[in-house]
Write a protein that holds these residues in place. Structure first.
Motif, PDB file in Angstrom:
ATOM      1  N   ARG A  23       0.849  -1.188   0.000  1.00 46.14           N
ATOM      2  CA  ARG A  23       0.000   0.000   0.000  1.00 46.14           C
ATOM      3  C   ARG A  23       0.889   1.245   0.000  1.00 46.14           C
ATOM      4  N   GLN A  24       0.323   2.316  -0.525  1.00 45.77           N
ATOM      5  CA  GLN A  24       1.046   3.595  -0.617  1.00 45.77           C
ATOM      6  C   GLN A  24       0.120   4.721  -0.177  1.00 45.77           C
ATOM      7  N   GLU A  25       0.594   5.551   0.718  1.00 46.25           N
ATOM      8  CA  GLU A  25      -0.173   6.726   1.114  1.00 46.25           C
ATOM      9  C   GLU A  25       0.215   7.885   0.222  1.00 46.25           C
ATOM     10  N   ALA A  26      -0.759   8.584  -0.305  1.00 48.20           N
ATOM     11  CA  ALA A  26      -0.486   9.602  -1.318  1.00 48.20           C
ATOM     12  C   ALA A  26       0.391  10.735  -0.805  1.00 48.20           C
ATOM     13  N   TYR A  27       0.315  11.013   0.486  1.00 50.17           N
ATOM     14  CA  TYR A  27       1.092  12.139   1.002  1.00 50.17           C
ATOM     15  C   TYR A  27       2.553  11.778   1.238  1.00 50.17           C
ATOM     16  N   LYS A  28       2.882  10.508   1.110  1.00 50.83           N
ATOM     17  CA  LYS A  28       4.263  10.077   1.281  1.00 50.83           C
ATOM     18  C   LYS A  28       4.954  10.027  -0.079  1.00 50.83           C
ATOM     19  N   GLN A  29       6.056  10.722  -0.183  1.00 54.39           N
ATOM     20  CA  GLN A  29       6.784  10.729  -1.448  1.00 54.39           C
ATOM     21  C   GLN A  29       7.605   9.466  -1.643  1.00 54.39           C
ATOM     22  N   GLN A  30       8.022   8.865  -0.541  1.00 49.21           N
ATOM     23  CA  GLN A  30       8.855   7.680  -0.632  1.00 49.21           C
ATOM     24  C   GLN A  30       8.037   6.500  -1.127  1.00 49.21           C
ATOM     25  N   ASN A  31       8.575   5.772  -2.080  1.00 49.26           N
ATOM     26  CA  ASN A  31       7.890   4.607  -2.606  1.00 49.26           C
ATOM     27  C   ASN A  31       7.886   3.465  -1.598  1.00 49.26           C
ATOM     28  N   ALA A  32       6.737   2.801  -1.476  1.00 46.58           N
ATOM     29  CA  ALA A  32       6.618   1.685  -0.540  1.00 46.58           C
ATOM     30  C   ALA A  32       7.363   0.459  -1.057  1.00 46.58           C
ATOM     31  N   THR A  33       7.861  -0.318  -0.119  1.00 47.53           N
ATOM     32  CA  THR A  33       8.575  -1.553  -0.440  1.00 47.53           C
ATOM     33  C   THR A  33       8.195  -2.623   0.567  1.00 47.53           C
ATOM     34  N   GLU A  34       7.951  -3.834   0.051  1.00 48.59           N
ATOM     35  CA  GLU A  34       7.675  -4.985   0.891  1.00 48.59           C
ATOM     36  C   GLU A  34       8.429  -6.174   0.296  1.00 48.59           C
ATOM     37  N   ASN A  35       9.597  -6.425   0.876  1.00 44.74           N
ATOM     38  CA  ASN A  35      10.425  -7.553   0.415  1.00 44.74           C
ATOM     39  C   ASN A  35      10.687  -7.435  -1.085  1.00 44.74           C
ATOM     40  N   ARG A  36      10.208  -8.392  -1.890  1.00 44.13           N
ATOM     41  CA  ARG A  36      10.487  -8.374  -3.334  1.00 44.13           C
ATOM     42  C   ARG A  36       9.561  -7.450  -4.112  1.00 44.13           C
ATOM     43  N   PHE A  37       8.610  -6.847  -3.420  1.00 43.16           N
ATOM     44  CA  PHE A  37       7.618  -6.009  -4.079  1.00 43.16           C
ATOM     45  C   PHE A  37       7.892  -4.532  -3.785  1.00 43.16           C
ATOM     46  N   SER A  38       7.861  -3.733  -4.802  1.00 44.61           N
ATOM     47  CA  SER A  38       8.039  -2.293  -4.627  1.00 44.61           C
ATOM     48  C   SER A  38       7.153  -1.567  -5.629  1.00 44.61           C
ATOM     49  N   VAL A  39       6.891  -0.310  -5.327  1.00 47.39           N
ATOM     50  CA  VAL A  39       6.049   0.481  -6.226  1.00 47.39           C
ATOM     51  C   VAL A  39       6.832   1.687  -6.717  1.00 47.39           C
ATOM     52  N   ASN A  40       6.377   2.181  -7.849  1.00 48.30           N
ATOM     53  CA  ASN A  40       6.853   3.455  -8.376  1.00 48.30           C
ATOM     54  C   ASN A  40       5.640   4.370  -8.424  1.00 48.30           C
ATOM     55  N   PHE A  41       5.546   5.238  -7.434  1.00 54.00           N
ATOM     56  CA  PHE A  41       4.390   6.125  -7.278  1.00 54.00           C
ATOM     57  C   PHE A  41       4.743   7.490  -7.843  1.00 54.00           C
ATOM     58  N   GLN A  42       4.043   7.877  -8.887  1.00 55.00           N
ATOM     59  CA  GLN A  42       4.221   9.172  -9.526  1.00 55.00           C
ATOM     60  C   GLN A  42       2.914   9.943  -9.378  1.00 55.00           C
ATOM     61  N   LYS A  43       2.838  10.765  -8.324  1.00 52.56           N
ATOM     62  CA  LYS A  43       1.560  11.407  -7.996  1.00 52.56           C
ATOM     63  C   LYS A  43       1.093  12.362  -9.083  1.00 52.56           C
ATOM     64  N   ALA A  44       1.992  13.139  -9.611  1.00 49.75           N
ATOM     65  CA  ALA A  44       1.607  14.118 -10.632  1.00 49.75           C
ATOM     66  C   ALA A  44       1.087  13.409 -11.884  1.00 49.75           C
ATOM     67  N   ALA A  45       1.690  12.322 -12.217  1.00 48.12           N
ATOM     68  CA  ALA A  45       1.282  11.553 -13.394  1.00 48.12           C
ATOM     69  C   ALA A  45       0.146  10.599 -13.086  1.00 48.12           C
ATOM     70  N   LYS A  46      -0.219  10.472 -11.808  1.00 47.06           N
ATOM     71  CA  LYS A  46      -1.257   9.542 -11.358  1.00 47.06           C
ATOM     72  C   LYS A  46      -0.957   8.136 -11.853  1.00 47.06           C
ATOM     73  N   SER A  47       0.260   7.724 -11.533  1.00 45.50           N
ATOM     74  CA  SER A  47       0.734   6.408 -11.942  1.00 45.50           C
ATOM     75  C   SER A  47       1.213   5.648 -10.717  1.00 45.50           C
ATOM     76  N   PHE A  48       0.960   4.338 -10.704  1.00 47.26           N
ATOM     77  CA  PHE A  48       1.271   3.535  -9.523  1.00 47.26           C
ATOM     78  C   PHE A  48       1.630   2.125  -9.992  1.00 47.26           C
ATOM     79  N   SER A  49       2.857   1.906 -10.377  1.00 51.08           N
ATOM     80  CA  SER A  49       3.247   0.608 -10.915  1.00 51.08           C
ATOM     81  C   SER A  49       3.841  -0.271  -9.828  1.00 51.08           C
ATOM     82  N   LEU A  50       3.725  -1.571 -10.034  1.00 53.70           N
ATOM     83  CA  LEU A  50       4.228  -2.574  -9.092  1.00 53.70           C
ATOM     84  C   LEU A  50       5.376  -3.318  -9.733  1.00 53.70           C
ATOM     85  N   LYS A  51       6.499  -3.370  -9.047  1.00 52.54           N
ATOM     86  CA  LYS A  51       7.646  -4.140  -9.520  1.00 52.54           C
ATOM     87  C   LYS A  51       7.828  -5.361  -8.643  1.00 52.54           C
ATOM     88  N   ILE A  52       7.912  -6.506  -9.288  1.00 45.83           N
ATOM     89  CA  ILE A  52       8.159  -7.757  -8.581  1.00 45.83           C
ATOM     90  C   ILE A  52       9.552  -8.230  -8.986  1.00 45.83           C
TER      91      ILE A  52
END
Lengths: 115, 114
Positions: free
Chosen positions: A50-79
């Motif tokens: 999960r990612q909170e919009a007010y946090k600029q830092q991308n969330a990470t959980e073990n092998r899973f991470s996100v690339n959160f681009q708020k201005a672009a309204k993009s939220f990709s998941l990297k495995i």
């Protein structure tokens, strides 16, 4: 109304490789949450990250991470280091902070993991 | 795995029958939800509850009804099933408080109306 778009109906990755699942969303709100859920065949849907919009830092959980681009309204998941157990439907979801955790889901991406 | 249970898992019934899908959670969660999911499609919220005696309709219109008499129990009822009700129904729950709280899902109830 909020919308969540997943443009990749299916993706395939080889075991031990890295794959990125895309998600875009549309909202006029500034305070919200974004989620990735995993739904294995005939099994319970579980929260991956999960990612909170007010946090600029991308969330990470073990092998899973996100690339959160708020201005672009993009939220990709990297495995990373994909495993056979990662094979599932992956849903991107959005929840506005004022809506008591009501989730709006995308249409999902089916991930296949090959040997 | 989460402590949220749905019964039946699979049900085939005839048109016009009344059915109740059961959902129970043992986590003491105040918030509970019902989502509808057609095969290969996204989930749509059809009902939610903030607590006992609280129920609200979700974003997707549904002919089903729900009740919340006990914290742990959130059944969904269709008074007269139709083929258009054929779908998977997912129950979920989360703790009170912020929107970021994890939502836990049951395994789903597959309903086929013939």
């Amino acid at each position: 109304a909020q919308t969540v778009t997943q443009s990749q109906p299916e993706m395939s990755v080889q075991e031990a490789e890295t794959v990125t699942l895309s998600c875009t969303y549309d909202t006029s709100e500034s305070d919200y949450y974004l989620f990735w859920y995993k739904q294995p065949p005939s099994r319970q849907m579980i929260l991956v990250i999960r990612q909170e919009a007010y946090k600029q830092q991308n969330a990470t959980e073990n092998r899973f991470s996100v690339n959160f681009q708020k201005a672009a309204k993009s939220f990709s998941l990297k495995i990373s280091d994909s495993q056979l157990g990662d094979a599932a439907m992956y849903f991107c979801a959005y929840a506005y902070s004022g809506t008591a955790s009501k989730l709006t889901f995308g249409t999902g991406t089916r991930l296949q993991v090959t040997l | 795995e989460a402590d949220i249970y749905q019964t039946p898992r699979y049900l085939v019934i005839g048109t016009g029958k009344k059915i109740t899908l059961e959902c129970s959670q043992t986590m003491g969660h105040d918030k509970m939800y019902w989502y509808q999911q057609d095969p290969g499609m996204e989930l749509h919220l059809i009902h939610y509850s903030y607590g006992v005696n609280s129920t609200e309709k979700g974003d997707l219109s549904s002919e089903s009804t729900v009740s919340r008499i006990r914290t742990e129990h959130f059944p969904l009822t269709l008074e007269s099933a139709r083929p258009s009700h054929t779908s998977q129904y997912l129950c979920a729950s989360s703790a009170a408080g912020g929107t970021g709280n994890t939502i836990y899902f049951g395994e789903g109830s597959w309903l086929t109306v013939v």
